[in-house]
Design an enzyme around this catalytic site. Structure first.
Site, PDB file in Angstrom:
ATOM      1  N   SER A  26       0.811  -1.214   0.000  1.00 57.34           N
ATOM      2  CA  SER A  26       0.000   0.000   0.000  1.00 57.34           C
ATOM      3  C   SER A  26       0.844   1.263   0.000  1.00 57.34           C
ATOM      4  O   SER A  26       1.976   1.277   0.521  1.00 57.34           O
ATOM      5  CB  SER A  26      -0.898  -0.004   1.240  1.00 57.34           C
ATOM      6  OG  SER A  26      -1.504   1.251   1.453  1.00 57.34           O
ATOM      7  N   TYR A  61      -2.138   0.410  10.234  1.00 53.75           N
ATOM      8  CA  TYR A  61      -2.353  -0.264   8.950  1.00 53.75           C
ATOM      9  C   TYR A  61      -1.104  -0.142   8.075  1.00 53.75           C
ATOM     10  O   TYR A  61      -0.630  -1.135   7.510  1.00 53.75           O
ATOM     11  CB  TYR A  61      -3.551   0.360   8.238  1.00 53.75           C
ATOM     12  CG  TYR A  61      -3.724  -0.088   6.806  1.00 53.75           C
ATOM     13  CD1 TYR A  61      -4.322  -1.305   6.504  1.00 53.75           C
ATOM     14  CD2 TYR A  61      -3.287   0.702   5.741  1.00 53.75           C
ATOM     15  CE1 TYR A  61      -4.479  -1.728   5.189  1.00 53.75           C
ATOM     16  CE2 TYR A  61      -3.444   0.300   4.429  1.00 53.75           C
ATOM     17  CZ  TYR A  61      -4.034  -0.912   4.156  1.00 53.75           C
ATOM     18  OH  TYR A  61      -4.183  -1.322   2.862  1.00 53.75           O
ATOM     19  N   GLU A  88       0.323   3.478   1.935  1.00 56.00           N
ATOM     20  CA  GLU A  88       0.433   3.857   3.344  1.00 56.00           C
ATOM     21  C   GLU A  88       1.783   3.489   3.951  1.00 56.00           C
ATOM     22  O   GLU A  88       2.137   3.990   5.012  1.00 56.00           O
ATOM     23  CB  GLU A  88      -0.691   3.211   4.158  1.00 56.00           C
ATOM     24  CG  GLU A  88      -2.085   3.653   3.768  1.00 56.00           C
ATOM     25  CD  GLU A  88      -2.555   4.905   4.506  1.00 56.00           C
ATOM     26  OE1 GLU A  88      -1.944   5.251   5.532  1.00 56.00           O
ATOM     27  OE2 GLU A  88      -3.532   5.509   4.046  1.00 56.00           O
TER      28      GLU A  88
END
Length: 334
Positions: free
Chosen positions: A124, A148, A126
């Site tokens: 991701s 996350y 992220e």
């Protein structure tokens, strides 16, 4: 010879679009769902009878290993995760168990029971957290700043570890935000397009938001978090093509998949409400209960390596994507 693909997490937005793509290409597709008493999963209703559905869970390593032993897949796509960044704050242990350690269970199963399989691991944007750059590339430092993102960073680095240590053909797709009509209502773009449909169609009983409240207040308002948060948003149906292309490559690599553009939550509201002739400012409010403890900085995904080596590039603009989603939700919420 027919290839077999195992999609871990087939009921997800990405998993279901990937199943569609692989069926078109002639694969035998095995898709996993978590053990349940029903197969009533909206994203895969059209796939019932076309794919093999098996129960498995990233927390249960034996359930994954059994599928590798039984099906000997040519390709493995791990799409499953606790995939909601906002929820990772309230469920940090579960997020780590599934999104981080679950990947190790997949890699161990491949290593022991189907080492010839090519593996795609969904990581991701992220993982980058705060970055002082306009766009991220494959060499951008990892600096995740939420549970996350940190779990995905572990998954990403373990994918590289198994590639380099055991010679697995394992690729990490560093995907920026990607949306579609199959996106869960936990995600802001679907919240917006569903709200637009409910307001436009005067739906009496709108769906619930992530706090268990009606998505639309009695006064016709949609409550969102930080409206100036910006993201690089693309079309999920196109992003699964990049996943497949990674596993057709001559050598395993990690690739950034994005659009190299960014829009704010307010932009998404403006486009979606305007599509049905409404002014978003009359219907959207910011709610402190939906704000995150930390917010990632603006960052776009530089897909130039994927374009050069895989021939992949985004084709759908953000405005077109939001309009596709609004139209789908107008039909869904009557």
């Amino acid at each position: 010879m027919t290839k077999t693909a195992l999609i871990i997490g087939v009921t997800s937005q990405d998993g279901s679009y990937l199943a569609d793509l692989l069926l078109e290409k002639g694969y035998r597709v095995v898709g996993t769902i978590r053990r349940n008493t029903t197969y009533q999963k909206p994203n895969i209703q059209h796939l019932i009878g076309k794919i093999i559905i098996e129960a498995a869970d990233l927390i249960d390593g034996e359930s994954i290993a059994r599928l590798l032993r039984d099906y000997q897949p040519d390709e493995v796509y791990n799409i499953a995760a606790q995939s909601v960044p906002a929820d990772s704050w309230s469920h940090p242990l579960y997020t780590g168990e599934v999104t981080a350690l679950g990947v190790v269970r997949v890699m161990e199963a491949v290593r022991h029971f189907a080492p010839q399989a090519r593996v795609y691991q969904a990581t991701s944007r992220e993982i980058f957290g705060h970055v002082n750059a306009d766009a991220a590339t494959e060499s951008t430092p990892i600096d995740a700043n939420n549970p996350y993102g940190i779990a995905k960073a572990y998954a990403h680095m373990m994918t590289r570890c198994y590639r380099e240590s055991y010679g697995l053909f394992a690729c990490g797709g560093i995907l920026f935000n990607h949306e579609s009509p199959r996106r869960s209502l936990h995600f802001v773009t679907r919240k917006i397009t569903a709200a637009v449909a409910c307001i436009k169609n005067q739906v009496a009983n709108p769906p619930l938001d992530e706090l268990g409240r009606p998505l639309i207040t009695p006064g016709g308002k949609l409550k969102l978090g930080f409206l100036e948060a910006r993201r690089d948003w693309g079309y999920a149906k196109e992003y699964v093509e990049a996943m497949w292309l990674m596993l057709q490559n001559d050598e395993p690599k990690d690739y950034v998949i994005g659009t190299n553009s960014s829009y704010s939550v307010a932009d998404a509201c403006r486009i979606a409400f305007a599509h049905v002739g409404l002014d978003w400012r009359e219907h959207v409010v910011s709610d402190e209960a939906l704000l995150r403890p930390t917010e990632i900085t603006v960052l776009q995904g530089d897909y130039s390596l994927a374009e050069k080596e895989l021939g992949w590039r985004p084709r759908t603009s953000f405005e077109q994507l939001m309009q596709i989603m609004v139209d789908a939700d107008l039909a869904r919420f009557q």
